[in-house]
Design a protein around this motif. Sequence first.
Motif, PDB file in Angstrom:
ATOM      1  N   GLU A  25       7.139  -3.541 -86.286  1.00 10.93           N
ATOM      2  CA  GLU A  25       6.095  -3.082 -85.381  1.00 10.93           C
ATOM      3  C   GLU A  25       6.757  -3.130 -84.010  1.00 10.93           C
ATOM      4  OE1 GLU A  25       1.887  -4.568 -86.840  1.00 10.93           O
ATOM      5  OE2 GLU A  25       3.303  -6.236 -86.737  1.00 10.93           O
ATOM      6  N   ALA A  26       6.976  -1.973 -83.404  1.00 16.37           N
ATOM      7  CA  ALA A  26       7.795  -1.983 -82.201  1.00 16.37           C
ATOM      8  C   ALA A  26       7.460  -0.845 -81.255  1.00 16.37           C
ATOM      9  CB  ALA A  26       9.268  -1.899 -82.590  1.00 16.37           C
ATOM     10  N   ASN A  27       7.808  -1.075 -80.006  1.00 14.53           N
ATOM     11  CA  ASN A  27       7.877  -0.032 -78.996  1.00 14.53           C
ATOM     12  C   ASN A  27       9.140  -0.319 -78.197  1.00 14.53           C
ATOM     13  OD1 ASN A  27       7.230  -2.072 -77.092  1.00 14.53           O
ATOM     14  ND2 ASN A  27       5.050  -1.575 -77.165  1.00 14.53           N
ATOM     15  N   ASN A  28       9.294   0.237 -77.013  1.00 11.05           N
ATOM     16  CA  ASN A  28      10.541  -0.009 -76.292  1.00 11.05           C
ATOM     17  C   ASN A  28      10.565  -1.338 -75.520  1.00 11.05           C
ATOM     18  OD1 ASN A  28       8.752   0.908 -74.353  1.00 11.05           O
ATOM     19  ND2 ASN A  28      10.251   2.154 -73.281  1.00 11.05           N
ATOM     20  N   HIS A  29       9.489  -2.124 -75.593  1.00 14.29           N
ATOM     21  CA  HIS A  29       9.441  -3.414 -74.902  1.00 14.29           C
ATOM     22  C   HIS A  29       9.325  -4.617 -75.840  1.00 14.29           C
ATOM     23  CE1 HIS A  29       9.251  -1.789 -70.847  1.00 14.29           C
ATOM     24  NE2 HIS A  29       8.477  -0.846 -71.349  1.00 14.29           N
ATOM     25  N   ALA A  30       8.927  -4.414 -77.068  1.00 13.95           N
ATOM     26  CA  ALA A  30       8.749  -5.542 -77.994  1.00 13.95           C
ATOM     27  C   ALA A  30       8.978  -5.094 -79.432  1.00 13.95           C
ATOM     28  CB  ALA A  30       7.346  -6.127 -77.867  1.00 13.95           C
ATOM     29  N   PHE A  31       9.519  -6.007 -80.221  1.00 13.06           N
ATOM     30  CA  PHE A  31       9.737  -5.806 -81.656  1.00 13.06           C
ATOM     31  C   PHE A  31       9.108  -6.998 -82.355  1.00 13.06           C
ATOM     32  CE2 PHE A  31      11.691  -6.093 -85.721  1.00 13.06           C
ATOM     33  CZ  PHE A  31      12.176  -4.832 -86.045  1.00 13.06           C
ATOM     34  N   THR A  57       8.736 -12.438 -83.121  1.00 12.46           N
ATOM     35  CA  THR A  57       8.714 -11.392 -82.116  1.00 12.46           C
ATOM     36  C   THR A  57       9.794 -11.590 -81.065  1.00 12.46           C
ATOM     37  OG1 THR A  57       7.338 -10.268 -80.463  1.00 12.46           O
ATOM     38  CG2 THR A  57       6.943 -12.616 -80.791  1.00 12.46           C
ATOM     39  N   THR A  58      10.218 -10.504 -80.466  1.00 14.07           N
ATOM     40  CA  THR A  58      11.185 -10.593 -79.363  1.00 14.07           C
ATOM     41  C   THR A  58      10.510 -10.984 -78.051  1.00 14.07           C
ATOM     42  OG1 THR A  58      10.930  -8.230 -78.858  1.00 14.07           O
ATOM     43  CG2 THR A  58      12.719  -8.861 -80.380  1.00 14.07           C
ATOM     44  N   ARG A  59       9.185 -10.943 -78.003  1.00 14.44           N
ATOM     45  CA  ARG A  59       8.470 -11.256 -76.753  1.00 14.44           C
ATOM     46  C   ARG A  59       8.701 -12.687 -76.289  1.00 14.44           C
ATOM     47  NH1 ARG A  59       2.682  -9.196 -78.493  1.00 14.44           N
ATOM     48  NH2 ARG A  59       3.445 -10.312 -80.279  1.00 14.44           N
ATOM     49  N   THR A  60       9.064 -13.577 -77.203  1.00  9.22           N
ATOM     50  CA  THR A  60       9.278 -14.982 -76.841  1.00  9.22           C
ATOM     51  C   THR A  60      10.744 -15.287 -76.531  1.00  9.22           C
ATOM     52  OG1 THR A  60       9.534 -15.556 -79.174  1.00  9.22           O
ATOM     53  CG2 THR A  60       7.323 -15.766 -78.227  1.00  9.22           C
ATOM     54  N   ARG A  61      11.584 -14.268 -76.504  1.00 12.83           N
ATOM     55  CA  ARG A  61      13.025 -14.440 -76.254  1.00 12.83           C
ATOM     56  C   ARG A  61      13.400 -13.709 -74.965  1.00 12.83           C
ATOM     57  NH1 ARG A  61      16.123 -14.226 -81.618  1.00 12.83           N
ATOM     58  NH2 ARG A  61      14.652 -15.095 -83.086  1.00 12.83           N
ATOM     59  N   ALA A  64      15.935 -10.298 -74.767  1.00 14.73           N
ATOM     60  CA  ALA A  64      16.352  -9.955 -76.125  1.00 14.73           C
ATOM     61  C   ALA A  64      16.244  -8.469 -76.407  1.00 14.73           C
ATOM     62  CB  ALA A  64      15.510 -10.726 -77.137  1.00 14.73           C
ATOM     63  N   TYR A  65      15.196  -7.824 -75.907  1.00 13.01           N
ATOM     64  CA  TYR A  65      14.863  -6.481 -76.374  1.00 13.01           C
ATOM     65  C   TYR A  65      14.088  -5.753 -75.281  1.00 13.01           C
ATOM     66  CZ  TYR A  65      12.627  -3.111 -79.615  1.00 13.01           C
ATOM     67  OH  TYR A  65      12.184  -1.989 -80.271  1.00 13.01           O
ATOM     68  N   GLY A  66      14.575  -4.619 -74.892  1.00 13.26           N
ATOM     69  CA  GLY A  66      13.871  -3.839 -73.887  1.00 13.26           C
ATOM     70  C   GLY A  66      14.736  -2.721 -73.345  1.00 13.26           C
ATOM     71  N   PRO A  67      14.158  -1.912 -72.466  1.00  6.47           N
ATOM     72  CA  PRO A  67      14.901  -0.787 -71.911  1.00  6.47           C
ATOM     73  C   PRO A  67      15.831  -1.236 -70.780  1.00  6.47           C
ATOM     74  CG  PRO A  67      12.644  -0.764 -71.102  1.00  6.47           C
ATOM     75  CD  PRO A  67      12.758  -1.915 -72.065  1.00  6.47           C
ATOM     76  N   GLY A  68      17.132  -1.097 -70.998  1.00  2.65           N
ATOM     77  CA  GLY A  68      18.095  -1.440 -69.956  1.00  2.65           C
ATOM     78  C   GLY A  68      19.243  -2.282 -70.466  1.00  2.65           C
ATOM     79  N   SER A  69      20.349  -2.224 -69.757  1.00  2.00           N
ATOM     80  CA  SER A  69      21.570  -2.919 -70.186  1.00  2.00           C
ATOM     81  C   SER A  69      21.483  -4.429 -70.052  1.00  2.00           C
ATOM     82  CB  SER A  69      22.775  -2.393 -69.397  1.00  2.00           C
ATOM     83  OG  SER A  69      22.581  -2.620 -68.012  1.00  2.00           O
ATOM     84  N   TYR A  71      19.343  -6.222 -71.461  1.00  2.00           N
ATOM     85  CA  TYR A  71      18.808  -6.724 -72.730  1.00  2.00           C
ATOM     86  C   TYR A  71      19.889  -6.715 -73.807  1.00  2.00           C
ATOM     87  CZ  TYR A  71      14.288  -6.174 -70.515  1.00  2.00           C
ATOM     88  OH  TYR A  71      13.224  -6.276 -69.663  1.00  2.00           O
ATOM     89  N   THR A  72      19.817  -7.684 -74.703  1.00  4.63           N
ATOM     90  CA  THR A  72      20.746  -7.726 -75.836  1.00  4.63           C
ATOM     91  C   THR A  72      20.626  -6.437 -76.637  1.00  4.63           C
ATOM     92  OG1 THR A  72      20.535 -10.126 -75.943  1.00  4.63           O
ATOM     93  CG2 THR A  72      21.436  -9.030 -77.886  1.00  4.63           C
ATOM     94  N   ILE A  73      19.395  -6.035 -76.925  1.00  4.65           N
ATOM     95  CA  ILE A  73      19.120  -4.749 -77.574  1.00  4.65           C
ATOM     96  C   ILE A  73      18.486  -3.843 -76.526  1.00  4.65           C
ATOM     97  CG2 ILE A  73      17.876  -3.556 -79.423  1.00  4.65           C
ATOM     98  CD1 ILE A  73      20.117  -5.493 -80.409  1.00  4.65           C
ATOM     99  N   ASP A  74      19.252  -2.857 -76.090  1.00  7.59           N
ATOM    100  CA  ASP A  74      18.804  -1.896 -75.081  1.00  7.59           C
ATOM    101  C   ASP A  74      18.086  -0.758 -75.807  1.00  7.59           C
ATOM    102  OD1 ASP A  74      18.492   0.095 -73.173  1.00  7.59           O
ATOM    103  OD2 ASP A  74      20.608   0.126 -72.573  1.00  7.59           O
ATOM    104  N   THR A  75      16.782  -0.694 -75.665  1.00  7.97           N
ATOM    105  CA  THR A  75      15.983   0.269 -76.429  1.00  7.97           C
ATOM    106  C   THR A  75      16.102   1.706 -75.922  1.00  7.97           C
ATOM    107  OG1 THR A  75      14.020  -0.260 -75.107  1.00  7.97           O
ATOM    108  CG2 THR A  75      14.331  -1.486 -77.173  1.00  7.97           C
ATOM    109  N   THR A  76      16.921   1.923 -74.892  1.00  6.76           N
ATOM    110  CA  THR A  76      17.179   3.299 -74.471  1.00  6.76           C
ATOM    111  C   THR A  76      18.293   3.920 -75.310  1.00  6.76           C
ATOM    112  OG1 THR A  76      18.757   2.677 -72.721  1.00  6.76           O
ATOM    113  CG2 THR A  76      16.415   2.831 -72.102  1.00  6.76           C
ATOM    114  N   HIS A  77      18.865   3.116 -76.231  1.00  2.00           N
ATOM    115  CA  HIS A  77      19.921   3.592 -77.122  1.00  2.00           C
ATOM    116  C   HIS A  77      19.589   3.218 -78.562  1.00  2.00           C
ATOM    117  CE1 HIS A  77      22.504   4.611 -73.740  1.00  2.00           C
ATOM    118  NE2 HIS A  77      22.205   3.441 -73.215  1.00  2.00           N
TER     119      HIS A  77
END
Length: 134
Positions: A25-31, A57-61, A64-69, A71-77
Amino acid sequence: QGQPPYYCDANMVGGQWCPEIDIMEANNHAFQATLHRCDPAVNQHYSFCDRGGCEQTTRTRDNAYGPGSEYTIDTTHPFDVDTEFLKNNGELSGMRTTLRQAGRQEVMEHRNCNRAYLAKLSDAMASGMSLRIT
């Protein structure tokens, strides 16, 4: 209710309860990945399921996850998602979700889900659960 015939989930969306595993369950700000157990079925019908479930969830890290470099996981890629279902003596004992991108990774071990909770999903998984992508 807008669902296909015989659809069920842990929130009774289609009018029926059933065990559910939300792999992504995800969008570009949370997984988030969530396991939902149900009380034992009687005559192949469930009378109650855990609507909130056992989530990771990544919201507590931080970062961890989001749009931009930053973040560990850059959701723009693009990134890869691997989900593993672990078992011990034939019972579900864990779920591991790994997000990978360019040599970096975020691993969600679902350690907050106790063994008894996970074991209650074992029969449903052994009987076969359907995959629905929406």
